[in-house]
Scaffold this motif. Structure first.
Motif, PDB file in Angstrom:
ATOM      1  N   ASN A 184       0.835  -1.202   0.000  1.00 28.64           N
ATOM      2  CA  ASN A 184       0.000   0.000   0.000  1.00 28.64           C
ATOM      3  C   ASN A 184       0.872   1.256   0.000  1.00 28.64           C
ATOM      4  OD1 ASN A 184      -1.942   1.934   0.286  1.00 28.64           O
ATOM      5  ND2 ASN A 184      -2.785   1.160   2.209  1.00 28.64           N
ATOM      6  N   LEU A 185       1.379   1.582  -1.178  1.00 32.09           N
ATOM      7  CA  LEU A 185       2.197   2.775  -1.384  1.00 32.09           C
ATOM      8  C   LEU A 185       1.696   3.479  -2.640  1.00 32.09           C
ATOM      9  CD1 LEU A 185       5.747   1.237  -0.776  1.00 32.09           C
ATOM     10  CD2 LEU A 185       4.612   2.920   0.694  1.00 32.09           C
ATOM     11  N   PRO A 186       1.999   4.768  -2.785  1.00 33.65           N
ATOM     12  CA  PRO A 186       1.561   5.473  -3.995  1.00 33.65           C
ATOM     13  C   PRO A 186       2.410   5.104  -5.212  1.00 33.65           C
ATOM     14  CG  PRO A 186       2.849   6.948  -2.615  1.00 33.65           C
ATOM     15  CD  PRO A 186       2.654   5.686  -1.825  1.00 33.65           C
ATOM     16  N   VAL A 187       1.846   5.277  -6.389  1.00 32.71           N
ATOM     17  CA  VAL A 187       2.631   5.220  -7.632  1.00 32.71           C
ATOM     18  C   VAL A 187       3.512   6.462  -7.651  1.00 32.71           C
ATOM     19  CG1 VAL A 187       2.553   5.181 -10.150  1.00 32.71           C
ATOM     20  CG2 VAL A 187       0.770   4.008  -8.829  1.00 32.71           C
ATOM     21  N   ILE A 188       4.778   6.294  -7.977  1.00 32.85           N
ATOM     22  CA  ILE A 188       5.705   7.421  -8.039  1.00 32.85           C
ATOM     23  C   ILE A 188       6.480   7.372  -9.351  1.00 32.85           C
ATOM     24  CG2 ILE A 188       5.971   7.594  -5.532  1.00 32.85           C
ATOM     25  CD1 ILE A 188       8.611   6.098  -5.767  1.00 32.85           C
ATOM     26  N   TYR A 189       7.157   8.472  -9.673  1.00 36.14           N
ATOM     27  CA  TYR A 189       8.074   8.440 -10.811  1.00 36.14           C
ATOM     28  C   TYR A 189       9.331   9.243 -10.512  1.00 36.14           C
ATOM     29  CZ  TYR A 189       6.451  13.105 -12.433  1.00 36.14           C
ATOM     30  OH  TYR A 189       6.138  14.441 -12.519  1.00 36.14           O
ATOM     31  N   LEU A 190      10.413   8.813 -11.108  1.00 36.60           N
ATOM     32  CA  LEU A 190      11.693   9.523 -11.051  1.00 36.60           C
ATOM     33  C   LEU A 190      11.855  10.296 -12.340  1.00 36.60           C
ATOM     34  CD1 LEU A 190      14.640  10.030  -9.981  1.00 36.60           C
ATOM     35  CD2 LEU A 190      15.264   7.918 -11.161  1.00 36.60           C
ATOM     36  N   GLU A 191      12.069  11.599 -12.227  1.00 38.10           N
ATOM     37  CA  GLU A 191      12.351  12.425 -13.400  1.00 38.10           C
ATOM     38  C   GLU A 191      13.864  12.399 -13.631  1.00 38.10           C
ATOM     39  OE1 GLU A 191      10.283  16.402 -14.682  1.00 38.10           O
ATOM     40  OE2 GLU A 191      11.929  16.855 -13.300  1.00 38.10           O
ATOM     41  N   LEU A 192      14.262  11.803 -14.739  1.00 37.58           N
ATOM     42  CA  LEU A 192      15.686  11.562 -14.964  1.00 37.58           C
ATOM     43  C   LEU A 192      16.490  12.848 -15.081  1.00 37.58           C
ATOM     44  CD1 LEU A 192      15.398   8.584 -17.469  1.00 37.58           C
ATOM     45  CD2 LEU A 192      16.150   8.487 -15.083  1.00 37.58           C
ATOM     46  N   ALA A 193      15.921  13.877 -15.680  1.00 37.17           N
ATOM     47  CA  ALA A 193      16.661  15.125 -15.908  1.00 37.17           C
ATOM     48  C   ALA A 193      17.044  15.809 -14.605  1.00 37.17           C
ATOM     49  CB  ALA A 193      15.837  16.064 -16.781  1.00 37.17           C
ATOM     50  N   THR A 194      16.146  15.774 -13.610  1.00 36.24           N
ATOM     51  CA  THR A 194      16.396  16.467 -12.344  1.00 36.24           C
ATOM     52  C   THR A 194      16.743  15.505 -11.214  1.00 36.24           C
ATOM     53  OG1 THR A 194      14.070  16.350 -11.677  1.00 36.24           O
ATOM     54  CG2 THR A 194      14.751  18.247 -13.031  1.00 36.24           C
ATOM     55  N   GLN A 195      16.467  14.215 -11.416  1.00 37.42           N
ATOM     56  CA  GLN A 195      16.643  13.177 -10.395  1.00 37.42           C
ATOM     57  C   GLN A 195      15.681  13.350  -9.214  1.00 37.42           C
ATOM     58  OE1 GLN A 195      19.093  10.261 -10.344  1.00 37.42           O
ATOM     59  NE2 GLN A 195      18.475  10.793 -12.419  1.00 37.42           N
ATOM     60  N   ASN A 196      14.634  14.140  -9.407  1.00 34.20           N
ATOM     61  CA  ASN A 196      13.611  14.303  -8.380  1.00 34.20           C
ATOM     62  C   ASN A 196      12.555  13.199  -8.506  1.00 34.20           C
ATOM     63  OD1 ASN A 196      14.727  16.662  -7.273  1.00 34.20           O
ATOM     64  ND2 ASN A 196      13.735  17.928  -8.831  1.00 34.20           N
ATOM     65  N   ILE A 197      11.968  12.833  -7.383  1.00 33.99           N
ATOM     66  CA  ILE A 197      10.914  11.828  -7.349  1.00 33.99           C
ATOM     67  C   ILE A 197       9.589  12.494  -7.002  1.00 33.99           C
ATOM     68  CG2 ILE A 197      10.046   9.814  -6.077  1.00 33.99           C
ATOM     69  CD1 ILE A 197      12.869   8.726  -6.042  1.00 33.99           C
ATOM     70  N   PHE A 198       8.556  12.171  -7.775  1.00 33.20           N
ATOM     71  CA  PHE A 198       7.243  12.774  -7.610  1.00 33.20           C
ATOM     72  C   PHE A 198       6.189  11.687  -7.394  1.00 33.20           C
ATOM     73  CE2 PHE A 198       9.774  15.600 -10.240  1.00 33.20           C
ATOM     74  CZ  PHE A 198       9.546  16.855  -9.660  1.00 33.20           C
ATOM     75  N   THR A 199       5.117  12.058  -6.686  1.00 33.91           N
ATOM     76  CA  THR A 199       3.999  11.152  -6.470  1.00 33.91           C
ATOM     77  C   THR A 199       2.986  11.307  -7.597  1.00 33.91           C
ATOM     78  OG1 THR A 199       4.264  11.201  -4.068  1.00 33.91           O
ATOM     79  CG2 THR A 199       2.114  10.528  -4.911  1.00 33.91           C
ATOM     80  N   VAL A 200       2.579  10.193  -8.170  1.00 35.84           N
ATOM     81  CA  VAL A 200       1.538  10.187  -9.200  1.00 35.84           C
ATOM     82  C   VAL A 200       0.162  10.141  -8.551  1.00 35.84           C
ATOM     83  CG1 VAL A 200       0.542   8.876 -11.119  1.00 35.84           C
ATOM     84  CG2 VAL A 200       3.024   9.074 -10.891  1.00 35.84           C
ATOM     85  N   GLY A 201      -0.031   9.224  -7.611  1.00 32.57           N
ATOM     86  CA  GLY A 201      -1.311   9.079  -6.931  1.00 32.57           C
ATOM     87  C   GLY A 201      -1.402   7.737  -6.250  1.00 32.57           C
ATOM     88  N   ASN A 202      -2.483   7.546  -5.531  1.00 29.45           N
ATOM     89  CA  ASN A 202      -2.693   6.312  -4.788  1.00 29.45           C
ATOM     90  C   ASN A 202      -3.497   5.305  -5.603  1.00 29.45           C
ATOM     91  OD1 ASN A 202      -1.390   7.144  -2.325  1.00 29.45           O
ATOM     92  ND2 ASN A 202      -3.162   8.464  -1.928  1.00 29.45           N
TER      93      ASN A 202
END
Length: 423
Positions: free
Chosen positions: A307-325
């Motif tokens: 039970n974790l959110p879908v996330i993505y790594l943006e390769l250009a900035t190396q930042n990780i963002f939450t997509v949603g639950n």
């Protein structure tokens, strides 16, 4: 007389194609400039001449699958995928049972956890990789037929693998110490490359890199092992990892991102020099992410197991963002994910009761329809030429596909590409 003229014609042609002895290859008025340019073109020399790159940029679908993951070809691959994404869908998705036979009938045993992982091969077949099954199973998506593709040890000897060069599938050793390959161009001939003592649950999946190496994703092991398909040797990366990864994702800059499962750290292998680094993000939870998908907009989407959110790594900035639950999230939800030509990611349900999609255009998550049996259904899948996703049956006792109804299609070069054709 004719033979005399033919002889001198061929001799002059040979001399004109010989590598010129350049004094000043960048002087346009030098007598060797044009011969040097001509030689480099016919010899497919891709290096620069006087600041000009002579490499021809073939469209993505004219590349061999072994060329699609070369860094210089990413612009064409990205453009082709985005052009297919733009076409969208022509209707709602649905699940289709494409054969009436049960899995237990097909494999001739009572193992109820049959396969994990599916790979496309150059012969047009989709291969289901054994979990407990004692048979490799190949599917012909055009005829909707299946065939015994060879014996397997069963007992979770392998988990996943990757299509390597020349149509060979490289299996990732899990409970077995064997490094096994299947030649899909030669009657599915099997060969044990080497056997090593590694303990149980050693590796999960594999990645084929441009340097000709097949890298194996550490599970209980901390060492990254590889098979060098050029030298035909097994090797190890010097820097150890924590282990505990579910899979790996290869990116256009030559790096493999190992997706954290039982570890809370993402390790990154640079295949250009086999150096290893870590990402600073600390991944929450336990049994974290089970799949990773590269998208042409430069992201790695990660699909949760618990039970974790879908996330993505943006390769250009190396930042990780939450997509949603995940709607009505629970435990042991998915195992694998497939990117379709409509731009959507389809996580493969394992213990989760529904099929869902993640639209990479706007990051929306949609619930599609229920799974047929609701528990330990599938592990992995592969995309066919017509945009259907053939699901690898794990607990499901049937052969199913997702009809994505994508208007666009991925050509063979993309479907077989090492970016996506792996587990």
């Amino acid at each position: 007389m004719n033979r005399f003229f033919i002889f001198w014609f061929l001799l002059s042609l040979f001399l004109s194609c010989a590598k010129p002895k350049a004094d000043n290859a960048c002087d346009l008025e030098d007598s060797i400039f044009l011969p040097n340019l001509f030689y480099r073109l016919i010899s497919k020399d891709k290096s620069n001449q006087c600041g000009y790159n002579l490499a021809l940029k073939l469209p993505a679908c004219e590349l061999s699958y072994e060329e699609t993951h070369l860094a210089e070809n990413w612009p064409q691959v990205k453009a082709e995928m985005e052009s297919q994404f733009a076409l969208g869908s022509e209707g709602s998705e649905f699940l289709s049972q494409y054969r009436p036979e049960t899995i237990l009938t097909i494999i001739g045993s009572y193992d109820t956890t049959a396969f994990q992982g599916a790979l496309n091969a150059p012969n047009g077949e989709i291969y289901f990789l054994p979990y407990d099954s004692t048979m490799f199973l190949s599917i012909n998506p055009s005829a909707k037929t299946y065939a015994n593709a060879g014996a397997s040890a069963g007992g979770v000897a392998f988990i996943g693998g990757s299509l390597g060069p020349a149509g060979k599938i490289y299996l990732s050793p899990h409970q077995s110490g064997d490094f096994l390959t299947i030649d899909t161009t030669n009657a599915n001939y099997q060969k044990i490359l080497t056997t090593q003592s590694m303990g149980s649950a050693a590796y999960n999946g594999a990645i084929y890199a441009p340097n000709g190496k097949i890298y194996f994703v550490p599970s209980s092991q901390t060492i990254i092992r590889y098979y060098d398909t050029i030298k035909e040797t097994i090797g190890t990366v010097a820097t150890p990892t924590s282990g505990g990864f579910s899979t790996g994702v290869f990116t256009p800059d030559g790096k493999i991102y190992f997706i954290p499962f039982t570890t809370n750290t993402m390790y990154i292998l640079d295949t250009k020099d086999d150096s290893v680094t870590t990402h600073p993000y600390v991944f929450a939870g336990t049994n974290r992410y089970i799949a990773g998908i590269l998208t042409p907009n430069g992201r790695i989407y990660m699909i949760p197991f618990e039970n974790l959110p879908v996330i993505y790594l943006e390769l250009a900035t190396q930042n990780i963002f939450t997509v949603g639950n995940i709607p009505s999230a629970g435990s042991a939800m998915f195992n694998g994910a497939v990117l379709a030509p409509n731009g959507k990611i389809y996580p493969v349900p394992y213990g989760y009761g529904n099929f869902i999609s993640i639209d990479t255009k706007d990051n929306s998550i949609a619930t599609l329809f229920a799974t047929p049996s609701g528990t330990t259904d599938y592990r992995g899948g592969a995309l066919s030429a017509d945009g259907d996703i053939y699901l690898a049956p794990h607990g499901a006792n049937r052969l199913d596909l997702i009809k994505t109804n994508s208007k666009g299609k991925f050509c063979d070069s993309l479907r077989l590409s090492p970016y996506w054709n792996k587990l």
